[in-house]
Design a protein around this motif. Structure first.
Motif, PDB file in Angstrom:
ATOM      1  N   GLU A 174      40.290  -6.857  61.650  1.00 17.95           N
ATOM      2  CA  GLU A 174      40.463  -7.113  60.218  1.00 17.95           C
ATOM      3  C   GLU A 174      41.908  -7.353  59.763  1.00 17.95           C
ATOM      4  N   PRO A 175      42.867  -6.527  60.214  1.00 17.49           N
ATOM      5  CA  PRO A 175      44.223  -6.677  59.651  1.00 17.49           C
ATOM      6  C   PRO A 175      44.851  -8.040  59.979  1.00 17.49           C
ATOM      7  N   ASN A 176      45.662  -8.521  59.029  1.00 13.99           N
ATOM      8  CA  ASN A 176      46.331  -9.820  59.226  1.00 13.99           C
ATOM      9  C   ASN A 176      47.841  -9.715  59.323  1.00 13.99           C
ATOM     10  N   THR A 177      48.384  -8.574  58.960  1.00 15.44           N
ATOM     11  CA  THR A 177      49.833  -8.370  59.058  1.00 15.44           C
ATOM     12  C   THR A 177      50.078  -7.010  59.714  1.00 15.44           C
ATOM     13  N   LEU A 178      51.335  -6.788  60.110  1.00 17.39           N
ATOM     14  CA  LEU A 178      51.651  -5.506  60.760  1.00 17.39           C
ATOM     15  C   LEU A 178      51.470  -4.346  59.778  1.00 17.39           C
ATOM     16  N   GLU A 179      51.806  -4.580  58.528  1.00 20.69           N
ATOM     17  CA  GLU A 179      51.629  -3.531  57.522  1.00 20.69           C
ATOM     18  C   GLU A 179      50.139  -3.202  57.362  1.00 20.69           C
ATOM     19  N   GLU A 180      49.334  -4.258  57.284  1.00 21.50           N
ATOM     20  CA  GLU A 180      47.883  -4.033  57.192  1.00 21.50           C
ATOM     21  C   GLU A 180      47.362  -3.332  58.442  1.00 21.50           C
ATOM     22  N   VAL A 259      48.229 -12.404  65.469  1.00 17.79           N
ATOM     23  CA  VAL A 259      49.552 -11.970  65.929  1.00 17.79           C
ATOM     24  C   VAL A 259      50.268 -11.293  64.762  1.00 17.79           C
ATOM     25  N   TYR A 260      50.874 -10.146  65.066  1.00 18.17           N
ATOM     26  CA  TYR A 260      51.511  -9.348  64.021  1.00 18.17           C
ATOM     27  C   TYR A 260      53.035  -9.378  64.076  1.00 18.17           C
ATOM     28  N   ALA A 261      53.582  -9.401  65.277  1.00 18.65           N
ATOM     29  CA  ALA A 261      55.054  -9.370  65.377  1.00 18.65           C
ATOM     30  C   ALA A 261      55.503  -9.585  66.807  1.00 18.65           C
ATOM     31  N   VAL A 262      56.757  -9.972  66.942  1.00 22.08           N
ATOM     32  CA  VAL A 262      57.426 -10.032  68.243  1.00 22.08           C
ATOM     33  C   VAL A 262      58.433  -8.885  68.270  1.00 22.08           C
ATOM     34  N   THR A 263      58.592  -8.266  69.444  1.00 23.50           N
ATOM     35  CA  THR A 263      59.354  -7.011  69.528  1.00 23.50           C
ATOM     36  C   THR A 263      60.833  -7.214  69.858  1.00 23.50           C
ATOM     37  N   THR A 264      61.387  -8.363  69.498  1.00 25.67           N
ATOM     38  CA  THR A 264      62.809  -8.643  69.734  1.00 25.67           C
ATOM     39  C   THR A 264      63.560  -8.584  68.401  1.00 25.67           C
ATOM     40  N   PRO A 265      64.884  -8.431  68.461  1.00 27.74           N
ATOM     41  CA  PRO A 265      65.645  -8.343  67.208  1.00 27.74           C
ATOM     42  C   PRO A 265      65.541  -9.616  66.374  1.00 27.74           C
ATOM     43  N   GLU A 266      65.397 -10.761  67.058  1.00 28.87           N
ATOM     44  CA  GLU A 266      65.286 -12.032  66.343  1.00 28.87           C
ATOM     45  C   GLU A 266      64.015 -12.754  66.765  1.00 28.87           C
ATOM     46  N   ARG A 267      63.549 -13.678  65.920  1.00 27.18           N
ATOM     47  CA  ARG A 267      62.393 -14.501  66.293  1.00 27.18           C
ATOM     48  C   ARG A 267      62.712 -15.291  67.555  1.00 27.18           C
ATOM     49  N   THR A 277      59.300  -7.311  64.515  1.00 29.04           N
ATOM     50  CA  THR A 277      58.867  -5.995  64.039  1.00 29.04           C
ATOM     51  C   THR A 277      59.792  -5.514  62.915  1.00 29.04           C
ATOM     52  N   GLU A 278      61.062  -5.851  63.045  1.00 30.76           N
ATOM     53  CA  GLU A 278      62.044  -5.453  62.012  1.00 30.76           C
ATOM     54  C   GLU A 278      61.667  -6.086  60.671  1.00 30.76           C
ATOM     55  N   GLU A 279      61.376  -7.373  60.669  1.00 30.15           N
ATOM     56  CA  GLU A 279      60.989  -8.059  59.432  1.00 30.15           C
ATOM     57  C   GLU A 279      59.747  -7.419  58.813  1.00 30.15           C
ATOM     58  N   GLU A 280      58.871  -6.911  59.658  1.00 29.89           N
ATOM     59  CA  GLU A 280      57.595  -6.359  59.201  1.00 29.89           C
ATOM     60  C   GLU A 280      57.653  -4.853  58.959  1.00 29.89           C
ATOM     61  N   GLY A 281      58.864  -4.290  59.003  1.00 33.52           N
ATOM     62  CA  GLY A 281      59.021  -2.883  58.649  1.00 33.52           C
ATOM     63  C   GLY A 281      58.849  -1.897  59.785  1.00 33.52           C
ATOM     64  N   LEU A 282      58.763  -2.394  61.029  1.00 34.20           N
ATOM     65  CA  LEU A 282      58.662  -1.486  62.187  1.00 34.20           C
ATOM     66  C   LEU A 282      59.790  -1.782  63.179  1.00 34.20           C
ATOM     67  N   GLY A 283      61.012  -1.808  62.664  1.00 33.04           N
ATOM     68  CA  GLY A 283      62.160  -2.187  63.473  1.00 33.04           C
ATOM     69  C   GLY A 283      62.431  -1.259  64.643  1.00 33.04           C
ATOM     70  N   ASP A 284      61.820  -0.067  64.628  1.00 32.14           N
ATOM     71  CA  ASP A 284      61.997   0.841  65.757  1.00 32.14           C
ATOM     72  C   ASP A 284      61.202   0.412  66.984  1.00 32.14           C
ATOM     73  N   VAL A 285      60.262  -0.485  66.785  1.00 30.69           N
ATOM     74  CA  VAL A 285      59.447  -0.943  67.915  1.00 30.69           C
ATOM     75  C   VAL A 285      60.095  -2.213  68.469  1.00 30.69           C
ATOM     76  N   GLN A 286      61.095  -1.997  69.306  1.00 31.58           N
ATOM     77  CA  GLN A 286      61.805  -3.122  69.919  1.00 31.58           C
ATOM     78  C   GLN A 286      61.889  -2.879  71.416  1.00 31.58           C
ATOM     79  N   VAL A 287      61.385  -3.814  72.183  1.00 36.54           N
ATOM     80  CA  VAL A 287      61.442  -3.678  73.641  1.00 36.54           C
ATOM     81  C   VAL A 287      61.275  -5.050  74.289  1.00 36.54           C
ATOM     82  N   THR A 288      62.027  -5.294  75.330  1.00 35.67           N
ATOM     83  CA  THR A 288      61.769  -6.445  76.197  1.00 35.67           C
ATOM     84  C   THR A 288      61.488  -5.904  77.592  1.00 35.67           C
TER      85      THR A 288
END
Ligand code: MLT
Length: 365
Positions: A174-180, A259-267, A277-288
């Motif tokens: 159901e959800p369409n965004t990371l916040e949702e 798709v909700y987000a990519v886990t890098t600092p930039e697109r 993830t940062e743009e979507e409010g979950l900037g702590d979830v960053q990993v490559t």
């Protein structure tokens, strides 16, 4: 680790990361045996001719070791998944460069630790090579009884690539965004399922970061690799997952998954419309997810040198560069594809992840 902690990209091995160009339709190969004579392709077709035989590690000198039997690269996750895809991409040009054959073998189980244990116990003769990823650095903390030491029981060949992750959902989720998504998971915590490739997998690590950042306790569904996990997600049998762009880009661009987000600092260039993830409010979830090659400890230096030279040649292969770019990543710079640089990185990654995992209280028991 407490919610709200932000990981510095350099510390997570993302400092040298660069996005690849726009997706161009590369398909993951599931060919099991590579007839990798000079210039040969995995499908038996002539190769691109872009790989010269390796000599010494990048210096153009005489090769010190030429294999007399096929080399097996052991992949610790399922065929068709992200680790497998990267391995099969470099296997042909590596084989051509070293002047032999390379066979790819998938040895699944226990988040990659079964394969790593098998390679640690193999003859140190250069004929058994491990392709592993960030899980090489998290396993010592996650597995109290790990039967090998990543630093003591292996020689490193070098770093291969660093791959962004994406958070994706099944077509009917159901959800369409990371916040949702986070709100929905919270409301439906008993029924929502998160797919991963077991304790020690990158997908499990990413889920751990999501849990820590949101306070949610995800219901995990473990697979032998994210290849089969993604198949089930496409079939709406699991709800969401975090997986490497080498596995997800094609499906994201085809709009086959949410798709909700990519886990890098930039697109990234391959997925320019996907927010971070940062743009979507979950900037702590960053990993490559970095990938490296290893052989058992005690492998002769000239063999390690020949394999490193072959890796470096493969990383300059135009087909490898283009295919990785299509999948949202790139070969690492040559100075990182060395035993010394990758051993240092592995050591610092083990030290980086230990307190994070310990604070989260996760073990494989
Ligand atoms: C795979 O190849 O299946 C993945 O790398 C698994 C993972 O680490 O999430």
């Amino acid at each position: 680790m407490k919610p709200g902690i932000r990981f510095h990209p350099e510390a997570l091995g993302m400092g040298r990361w660069r996005g690849g160009p726009q997706f161009g339709g590369m398909m993951a190969s599931v060919v099991l045996v590579l007839a990798a004579c000079q210039g040969g392709g995995t499908d038996g077709s002539p190769g691109d001719g872009g790989s010269a035989p390796a000599t010494s590690a990048g210096d153009g000198g005489a090769a010190a070791w030429t294999p007399e039997e096929p080399i097996t690269i052991v992949v610790p996750f399922s065929a068709g998944g992200p680790t497998d895809t990267v391995t099969r991409l470099i296997a042909d040009p590596m084989a051509a460069a070293v002047g032999g054959e390379i066979v790819v073998q998938n040895v699944e189980g226990a988040g990659g630790t079964v394969a790593a244990g098998q390679v640690a116990d193999a003859e140190p003769d250069g004929y058994t090579v491990l392709m592993h990823h960030i899980g090489m650095s998290t396993a010592p903390t996650l597995y109290p009884d790990l039967p090998y030491d990543p630093l003591e029981d292996f020689e490193t060949i070098g770093l291969v690539t660093e791959v962004p992750m994406t958070i994706i959902g099944s077509p009917e989720f159901e959800p369409n965004t990371l916040e949702e998504l986070t709100a929905y998971v919270e409301e439906n915590i008993d029924t929502v399922t998160y797919a991963n490739a077991g304790v020690g997998a990158a997908s499990q690590l990413c889920g751990l970061l999501i849990e820590t950042a949101t306070g949610l306790d995800l219901t995990e569904v473990p697979y032998d690799g994210t290849g089969p996990a993604l198949d089930d997600l496409l079939g709406n049998q699991v709800d969401f997952m975090c997986d490497q762009t080498t596995n997800t880009t094609e499906h994201i661009l085809a709009e086959e998954v949410k798709v909700y987000a990519v886990t890098t600092p930039e697109r990234i260039e391959a997925l320019p419309d996907v927010p971070t993830t940062e743009e979507e409010g979950l900037g702590d979830v960053q990993v490559t997810v970095w990938h490296g090659l290893y052989v058992p400890a005690g492998t002769p230096p000239e063999v390690v040198e020949a394999l490193t030279a072959a890796l470096q040649t493969a990383l300059q292969d135009q087909n490898v560069i283009d295919s990785l770019a299509d999948l949202g990543t790139a070969p690492v710079e040559q100075d990182l594809a060395t035993p010394e640089a990758h051993t240092d990185q592995l050591q610092s990654q083990i030290e980086l992840w230990r307190p994070i995992i310990e604070d989260a209280g996760v073990t494989a028991s």
